[in-house]
Design an enzyme around this catalytic site. Structure first.
Site, PDB file in Angstrom:
ATOM      1  N   TYR A 303     -12.802 -39.660 -31.043  1.00 12.90           N
ATOM      2  CA  TYR A 303     -13.390 -38.623 -30.204  1.00 12.90           C
ATOM      3  C   TYR A 303     -13.966 -39.233 -28.922  1.00 12.90           C
ATOM      4  CZ  TYR A 303     -13.190 -35.983 -34.580  1.00 12.90           C
ATOM      5  OH  TYR A 303     -12.791 -35.378 -35.725  1.00 12.90           O
ATOM      6  N   GLU A 376     -33.391 -24.593 -46.769  1.00  7.80           N
ATOM      7  CA  GLU A 376     -32.578 -23.427 -46.377  1.00  7.80           C
ATOM      8  C   GLU A 376     -33.254 -22.536 -45.333  1.00  7.80           C
ATOM      9  OE1 GLU A 376     -33.611 -20.665 -50.269  1.00  7.80           O
ATOM     10  OE2 GLU A 376     -31.621 -21.513 -50.001  1.00  7.80           O
TER      11      GLU A 376
END
Ligand code: NI
Length: 403
Positions: A303, A376
């Site tokens: 990349y 979460e």
């Protein structure tokens, strides 16, 4: 004055049960790069339930959704990566991976869930959008060379309608939960990879004078590569050269005929990237030749470096300050030497890549570790971040067009 809309976070908190259930489903069934078939089906099912049109592909696991098609104004693309890693999960979570040797250890389950969350928020307020929003679900970020961004771009994800800005985010355990990190300019490194085969002459370890010793020469090369970092590049321009594997030999009294070295070179600037490849090839050949060995060098480009657009990044940071408060939107201290497929979009379209804080006290697990378990509550922040960024960019883009 138009009424001040409620913060995206308030609406995102109400979405938490849905966010949890999407995230659980992704997390339980992680899939490796280019194999994200179950994941693709889950994404398309969720988009269908949200009433959002999408495009999925045969033989390619990406999905592109579109909200507010035909609305006037700049198109913002929001991107999430989809793949897990070859790691056996040890978090003990009730929804831990059902697949031994596969885990969402890099938080891509959080990225996909946040993108679905943002999609739910934006499609509910589609009339308030300042243009269309594209949802890029991209496979194979972890693959490291071709990746999933280029194949998705080749399939036209940045066209029809043409994308004006792109935004992505990555979970970051070094930032506390609730914070978002931004940075202008070069932010993540280009990652290239090399494999060097050193050939000497095998023989008895007691008679090393009879031929070039591949082990000694490979060792010289490993040490010599570090001089590229300290003596070839500018000290103000970050570079990393690491040898990650050395293979050669069978036992203590036999000299092997060959040794194989593998490693990676990380750079931030295209000129430095070229310089390091040239210098590495030259240095390795010179060391080997001076000691009578032959070498083969394979050098593979991964990349490119990830460069955040200054205007787009500042616009997004401003929108996030309004959303989350000044203290929670922080400029990151330095760039990172990790690499990210998101760089491919930023080569073509201005935009920004953000860090989403998931750190919590007493939970030091790092990305790619078997115990990585982000809180979460980051799903709420991640959803609101993408929604706020998209609308902020559209507002700024329209103001610029009007001004
Ligand atoms: Ni990742």
């Amino acid at each position: 004055m138009p009424p001040v809309p409620e913060p995206w976070s308030t609406a995102a908190r109400e979405l938490l049960p849905a966010l949890r259930s999407w995230r659980k489903s992704f997390h339980e069934e992680p899939e490796l790069s280019t194999q994200e078939h179950l994941t693709q089906a889950k994404v398309t099912r969720a988009l269908t339930e949200l009433g959002i049109p999408y495009r999925a592909y045969d033989g390619f696991t990406g999905v592109v959704g579109l909200i507010g098609d035909g609305r006037p104004g700049p198109v913002v693309a929001l991107r999430a990566d989809m793949d897990g890693l070859p790691v056996t999960e040890e978090t003990g979570l009730p929804f831990r991976s059902r697949f031994p040797g596969r885990m969402h250890a890099c938080g891509h389950d959080v990225h996909m869930t946040s993108l679905l969350g943002a999609a739910a928020l934006l499609s509910r307020r589609a009339n308030a959008l300042g243009g269309p929003v594209k949802l890029l679900f991209q496979p194979a970020e972890e693959e490291g060379s071709v990746g999933g961004a280029l194949p998705l771009i080749e399939r036209g994800c940045l066209e029809r309608p043409h994308v004006a800005f792109v935004v992505g985010q990555h979970v970051d355990p070094s930032l506390p939960l609730g914070r978002i990190g931004w940075r202008v300019g070069p932010f993540m490194a280009a990652a290239d990879f090399f494999r060097i085969v050193v050939r000497g002459r095998g023989g008895h370890a007691a008679t090393p004078h009879q031929g070039p010793d591949a082990i000694v020469i490979a060792s010289e090369i490993v040490v010599g590569l570090q001089a590229l970092v300290s003596r070839v590049r500018n000290p103000f321009d970050p570079v990393v050269v690491s040898v990650g594997s050395v293979h050669g030999g069978t036992r203590d009294n036999i000299l092997p005929e060959k040794v194989v070295l593998e490693g990676t070179v990380r750079t931030m600037r295209p000129e430095t990237r070229d310089l390091m490849e040239r210098s590495l090839r030259r240095r390795v050949r010179a060391i080997a030749a001076s000691l009578g060995a032959t070498v083969r060098i394979e050098y593979r480009r991964g990349y490119p470096s990830l460069v955040n657009d200054p205007d787009a990044t500042r616009t997004v940071a401003d929108a996030l300050r309004v959303e989350f408060g000044r203290a929670n939107v922080v400029e990151t201290e330095h760039a990172l030497m990790g690499a990210e497929d998101f760089a491919r979009y930023l080569e073509r379209v201005p935009g920004t890549f953000l860090r989403l804080g998931v750190g919590r006290a007493g939970h030091p697990a790092s990305l790619h570790s078997a115990t990585f378990a982000p809180d979460e509550r980051a799903l709420v922040v991640g959803s609101a971040t993408l929604a706020a960024a998209a609308v902020g960019l559209q507002r700024a883009g329209r103001a610029r067009a009007a001004g």
